[in-house]
Design a protein around this motif. Structure first.
Motif, PDB file in Angstrom:
ATOM      1  N   CYS A  32      -2.008  -3.885   2.660  1.00  0.00           N
ATOM      2  CA  CYS A  32      -3.200  -3.983   1.709  1.00  0.00           C
ATOM      3  C   CYS A  32      -3.972  -5.637   2.329  1.00  0.00           C
ATOM      4  O   CYS A  32      -5.014  -5.736   1.867  1.00  0.00           O
ATOM      5  CB  CYS A  32      -3.020  -3.823   0.102  1.00  0.00           C
ATOM      6  SG  CYS A  32      -3.092  -2.189  -0.109  1.00  0.00           S
TER       7      CYS A  32
ATOM      8  N   LEU B 295      -9.493   7.540   0.995  1.00  0.00           N
ATOM      9  CA  LEU B 295     -10.574   6.872   1.894  1.00  0.00           C
ATOM     10  C   LEU B 295     -12.026   7.329   1.267  1.00  0.00           C
ATOM     11  O   LEU B 295     -12.441   8.377   1.241  1.00  0.00           O
ATOM     12  CB  LEU B 295     -10.689   7.104   3.453  1.00  0.00           C
ATOM     13  CG  LEU B 295     -11.202   6.264   4.359  1.00  0.00           C
ATOM     14  CD1 LEU B 295     -10.421   4.886   4.342  1.00  0.00           C
ATOM     15  CD2 LEU B 295     -11.106   6.802   5.739  1.00  0.00           C
TER      16      LEU B 295
ATOM     17  N   CYS C  48      -7.989  -2.016  -0.049  1.00  0.00           N
ATOM     18  CA  CYS C  48      -7.366  -1.381  -0.877  1.00  0.00           C
ATOM     19  C   CYS C  48      -7.806  -1.177  -2.136  1.00  0.00           C
ATOM     20  O   CYS C  48      -8.504  -2.046  -2.803  1.00  0.00           O
ATOM     21  CB  CYS C  48      -5.517  -1.506  -1.009  1.00  0.00           C
ATOM     22  SG  CYS C  48      -4.642  -1.569   0.403  1.00  0.00           S
TER      23      CYS C  48
ATOM     24  N   CYS D 138       0.991  -1.275  -0.015  1.00  0.00           N
ATOM     25  CA  CYS D 138      -0.008  -0.085  -0.066  1.00  0.00           C
ATOM     26  C   CYS D 138       0.978   1.062   0.093  1.00  0.00           C
ATOM     27  O   CYS D 138       1.856   1.185   0.111  1.00  0.00           O
ATOM     28  CB  CYS D 138      -0.949  -0.010   1.247  1.00  0.00           C
ATOM     29  SG  CYS D 138      -0.416   0.174   2.677  1.00  0.00           S
ATOM     30  N   ASN D 139       0.219   2.536  -0.299  1.00  0.00           N
ATOM     31  CA  ASN D 139       0.881   3.709  -0.269  1.00  0.00           C
ATOM     32  C   ASN D 139       1.706   3.978   1.135  1.00  0.00           C
ATOM     33  O   ASN D 139       1.152   3.571   2.019  1.00  0.00           O
ATOM     34  CB  ASN D 139      -0.127   4.624  -0.508  1.00  0.00           C
ATOM     35  CG  ASN D 139       0.312   6.067  -0.438  1.00  0.00           C
ATOM     36  OD1 ASN D 139       0.567   6.631   0.536  1.00  0.00           O
ATOM     37  ND2 ASN D 139       0.698   6.503  -1.596  1.00  0.00           N
TER      38      ASN D 139
ATOM     39  N   ARG E 186      -3.907   1.900  -2.565  1.00  0.00           N
ATOM     40  CA  ARG E 186      -4.298   3.012  -1.528  1.00  0.00           C
ATOM     41  C   ARG E 186      -5.653   2.427  -0.761  1.00  0.00           C
ATOM     42  O   ARG E 186      -6.619   1.731  -1.388  1.00  0.00           O
ATOM     43  CB  ARG E 186      -4.838   4.385  -2.349  1.00  0.00           C
ATOM     44  CG  ARG E 186      -3.951   5.165  -3.208  1.00  0.00           C
ATOM     45  CD  ARG E 186      -2.784   5.431  -2.419  1.00  0.00           C
ATOM     46  NE  ARG E 186      -3.068   6.232  -1.171  1.00  0.00           N
ATOM     47  CZ  ARG E 186      -3.444   7.459  -1.320  1.00  0.00           C
ATOM     48  NH1 ARG E 186      -3.463   8.240  -2.433  1.00  0.00           N
ATOM     49  NH2 ARG E 186      -3.652   8.027   0.028  1.00  0.00           N
ATOM     50  N   VAL E 187      -5.433   2.685   0.550  1.00  0.00           N
ATOM     51  CA  VAL E 187      -6.443   2.340   1.395  1.00  0.00           C
ATOM     52  C   VAL E 187      -7.785   3.204   1.105  1.00  0.00           C
ATOM     53  O   VAL E 187      -7.619   4.313   1.241  1.00  0.00           O
ATOM     54  CB  VAL E 187      -6.116   2.544   2.883  1.00  0.00           C
ATOM     55  CG1 VAL E 187      -7.201   2.248   3.883  1.00  0.00           C
ATOM     56  CG2 VAL E 187      -4.952   1.758   3.055  1.00  0.00           C
ATOM     57  N   ASN E 188      -8.781   2.540   0.828  1.00  0.00           N
ATOM     58  CA  ASN E 188     -10.029   3.033   0.418  1.00  0.00           C
ATOM     59  C   ASN E 188     -11.255   2.872   1.496  1.00  0.00           C
ATOM     60  O   ASN E 188     -12.410   3.344   1.340  1.00  0.00           O
ATOM     61  CB  ASN E 188     -10.451   2.924  -0.896  1.00  0.00           C
ATOM     62  CG  ASN E 188     -10.855   1.660  -1.413  1.00  0.00           C
ATOM     63  OD1 ASN E 188     -10.789   0.766  -0.281  1.00  0.00           O
ATOM     64  ND2 ASN E 188     -11.004   1.375  -2.705  1.00  0.00           N
TER      65      ASN E 188
ATOM     66  N   LEU F  73      -5.494   9.161   5.568  1.00  0.00           N
ATOM     67  CA  LEU F  73      -5.734   8.286   4.603  1.00  0.00           C
ATOM     68  C   LEU F  73      -6.405   8.932   3.591  1.00  0.00           C
ATOM     69  O   LEU F  73      -7.688   8.783   3.456  1.00  0.00           O
ATOM     70  CB  LEU F  73      -6.593   7.037   5.089  1.00  0.00           C
ATOM     71  CG  LEU F  73      -6.071   6.226   6.267  1.00  0.00           C
ATOM     72  CD1 LEU F  73      -7.122   5.528   7.051  1.00  0.00           C
ATOM     73  CD2 LEU F  73      -4.864   5.490   5.721  1.00  0.00           C
TER      74      LEU F  73
ATOM     75  N   ASP G 281      -0.191   5.946   3.633  1.00  0.00           N
ATOM     76  CA  ASP G 281      -1.503   5.316   4.019  1.00  0.00           C
ATOM     77  C   ASP G 281      -0.692   4.287   5.123  1.00  0.00           C
ATOM     78  O   ASP G 281      -1.295   4.190   6.085  1.00  0.00           O
ATOM     79  CB  ASP G 281      -1.983   4.342   3.106  1.00  0.00           C
ATOM     80  CG  ASP G 281      -2.841   5.124   2.090  1.00  0.00           C
ATOM     81  OD1 ASP G 281      -3.054   6.288   2.461  1.00  0.00           O
ATOM     82  OD2 ASP G 281      -3.321   4.950   1.069  1.00  0.00           O
TER      83      ASP G 281
END
Length: 331
Positions: A56, A93, A63, A25-26, A68-70, A90, A29
């Motif tokens: 992730c 998100l 992610c 992950c980023n 990216r954590v969404n 984040l 993040d």
């Protein structure tokens, strides 16, 4: 009504999850997640959040394809403290949920609502005392917000009229709080909207513009609302659940046409007058109906849904008669 919000939360997780999530992950993040874990006291529920592993793959988050954590959902734990400010780091998100966390208290951080990507915010049943303070006016900055559930807390003050500026808000649940003042117009939009404001201290009249809202569910029960609510009904409406019980509503229901798809209708404990409308016969799908404790009079329509309803559905009115109540007296 929290089950509706949980349904949408699960739906969001399915939509947000990528079948081929990025292995890493980023970095921003990652830093934010570790800060969140530390702020919450490194709880066992977040034991999978280990820096040497791909974040992730950690529990309680999703992610996107870019890593990216969404989505972040933390629930059913004895966490202590407040919602960490590092949540706002984040920056991709879309969905944020804190559910059944009895150790979390304090006001809802306004900084959360600087995350312009948020589409769903769920902060419910967090503790015996619950989150306190007002509904943050800054929520109105979230132009993509579809779902807002802040139910079962200790939130006080009025419902911000600025929430009506959210063009995509379709699900709003502020029930089981201590909200006061009137209900603003235009709080929800779109098809099959949900407006759940029950168990508060709301006063005044229901805004007339809700008569043109495409509701699936409207629940305004257990408040102190007055006046007319007949405009919420209509044979062609698609509404399935209407709860207006335990208010001070006062209108003639005689000529109301109930939506034919209604499954739940509770108008009990008001000051509603007139006769039980003949449109009750068209409610083929209803499984909960309560018109008790009003000022209704006359004979209950003898054919239709009332054949499987008991006395409790019609009792304690001014002068109703006919099945399932006592027979009407012929003059």
């Amino acid at each position: 009504m929290a089950h509706y919000s949980l349904f949408f939360a699960c739906l969001f997780l399915v939509l947000l999850a990528s079948p081929t999530q990025a292995s890493k992950c980023n970095s921003g993040d990652l830093k934010a997640l570790l800060s969140i874990k530390q702020s919450l006291g490194n709880p066992s529920i977040l034991s999978s959040w280990v820096p040497s592993t791909a974040c992730c793959s950690w529990a309680h988050l999703q992610c996107d394809r870019a890593g990216r954590v969404n989505s972040l959902t933390i629930r059913d734990s004895n966490l202590a403290g407040t919602i960490p400010s590092s949540v706002t780091d984040l920056t991709a998100l879309i969905s944020l949920a804190f559910i059944d966390l009895p150790g979390l208290t304090g006001p809802i951080p306004t900084s959360i609502f600087t995350l312009k990507t948020l589409q769903q915010v769920t902060i419910i049943r967090t503790s015996v005392s619950g989150f306190s303070g007002p509904v943050p006016d800054s929520i109105s900055q979230l132009s993509q917000l579809d779902t807002l559930d802040l139910s079962a807390n200790k939130i006080t003050g009025p419902i911000p009229a600025s929430l009506s500026k959210l063009p995509k808000l379709r699900f709003l649940d502020l029930s089981h709080n201590q909200l006061t003042g009137s209900i603003p117009s235009g709080l929800v939009h779109g098809n099959f909207a949900f407006l759940i404001l029950s168990h508060n201290l709301l006063t005044g009249r229901i805004p007339v513009d809700y008569g043109s809202t495409d509701f699936d569910t409207i629940n305004l029960s257990h408040n102190r609302l007055i006046g007319d609510a007949s405009f919420l009904f209509g044979a062609q409406k698609k509404t399935t659940e209407i709860y207006l019980a335990w208010n001070r509503l006062e209108f003639d229901i005689s000529n109301v046409a109930f939506p034919k798809g209604l499954t739940d209708l509770d108008l009990s404990h008001n000051k509603i007058t007139g006769r039980v409308p003949v449109s009750i016969r068209d409610l083929a799908k209803v499984h909960k109906l309560d018109l008790s404790y009003n000022k209704l009079c006359g004979q209950i329509p003898s054919v239709g849904v009332n054949t499987h309803l008991g006395v409790a559905a019609f009792g304690h009115n001014k002068c109703l008669c006919g099945g399932p109540l006592a027979p009407c007296h012929k003059n």
